[in-house]
Design a protein around this motif. Sequence first.
Motif, short mmCIF file in Angstrom:
data_model
loop_
_atom_site.label_atom_id
_atom_site.label_comp_id
_atom_site.label_asym_id
_atom_site.label_seq_id
_atom_site.Cartn_x
_atom_site.Cartn_y
_atom_site.Cartn_z
N ARG B 2 0.86 -1.18 0.00
CA ARG B 2 0.00 0.00 0.00
C ARG B 2 0.90 1.25 0.00
O ARG B 2 2.12 1.13 0.15
N ILE B 3 0.27 2.39 -0.19
CA ILE B 3 1.06 3.62 -0.16
C ILE B 3 1.23 4.08 1.30
O ILE B 3 0.32 3.94 2.11
N ASP B 94 -8.28 15.62 0.53
CA ASP B 94 -7.94 15.57 -0.89
C ASP B 94 -6.58 14.90 -1.12
O ASP B 94 -6.39 14.17 -2.09
N ALA B 95 -5.64 15.17 -0.21
CA ALA B 95 -4.31 14.55 -0.34
C ALA B 95 -4.44 13.03 -0.23
O ALA B 95 -3.86 12.30 -1.04
N GLY B 98 -6.25 11.74 -3.40
CA GLY B 98 -5.39 11.92 -4.56
C GLY B 98 -4.24 10.93 -4.57
O GLY B 98 -3.96 10.31 -5.60
N LEU B 99 -3.61 10.75 -3.42
CA LEU B 99 -2.45 9.85 -3.36
C LEU B 99 -2.88 8.39 -3.56
O LEU B 99 -2.17 7.62 -4.22
N ILE B 102 -3.34 7.95 -7.26
CA ILE B 102 -2.05 7.93 -7.96
C ILE B 102 -1.33 6.60 -7.71
O ILE B 102 -0.75 6.00 -8.61
N TYR B 103 -1.41 6.13 -6.47
CA TYR B 103 -0.81 4.83 -6.15
C TYR B 103 -1.45 3.73 -6.99
O TYR B 103 -0.75 2.91 -7.58
N LYS B 105 -3.02 3.95 -9.79
CA LYS B 105 -2.69 4.13 -11.20
C LYS B 105 -1.37 3.45 -11.54
O LYS B 105 -1.22 2.80 -12.57
N HIS B 106 -0.40 3.57 -10.65
CA HIS B 106 0.95 3.07 -10.96
C HIS B 106 1.23 1.67 -10.44
O HIS B 106 2.12 0.99 -10.94
N PHE B 107 0.49 1.24 -9.43
CA PHE B 107 0.85 -0.03 -8.80
C PHE B 107 -0.26 -1.06 -8.73
O PHE B 107 -0.05 -2.16 -8.24
#
Lengths: 111, 111
Positions: B2-3, B94-95, B98-99, B102-103, B105-107
Amino acid sequence: MRIGYKVWLDNKGKAFGDGPYELLKRVDKTHSLHRAAKEMGMAYSKAWRLIGAMEKRLGFLLIERKVGGQSGGGSRITPQGKNLMNHYEGFRKDAEKGLEKIYRKHFNLWK
Amino acid sequence: MRIGYKVWLDNKGKAFGDGPYELLKRVDKTHSLHRAAKEMGMAYSKAWRLIGAMEKRLGFLLIERKVGGQSGGGSRITPQGKNLMNHYEGFRKDAEKGLEKIYRKHFNLWK
């Protein structure tokens, strides 16, 4: 005022982040964990411990273990390691852009 | 996997973040920095140092300084402090959203 942040990959502890990415980037360039660590002002033993800890949490090797041979030791990133670096690069860039945008949305008019 | 992440406001050092936000939230509820600190397992002196350091970097007071009076001490958040809390709340949500996005999307497809 500006946003401060840190992002990393977590798997019951830090599994990958900017420091390891930077270290691998330098290993990829120099083919030497020794040199990579030195460039970052990090002890070789600490660099190995860091890599080992990441590998344990990631579940795969980041640096190939082959010692000696005609060309001497030499450190190479594993294909899985390179793949991770590529994904992390994109993730890192988007995180930076996204967070800056979110910060501006909430704080641009504030101060 | 996880992020993992941390976000904060920075002004030549940490100017505000989750810890101070949590503390102020409890001050706002209990009207007591003493109680707020205790609830968070933080020493009263440490809570004051934290508030003082944030105020210095923010450039305004977070907690009103009035001592005594008929109703005794009692800590109140300043209007600027409340305003900051509101902005930070939205920013924080929002952070996180958003994160996570993004996580993924890439992983998401990666492991």
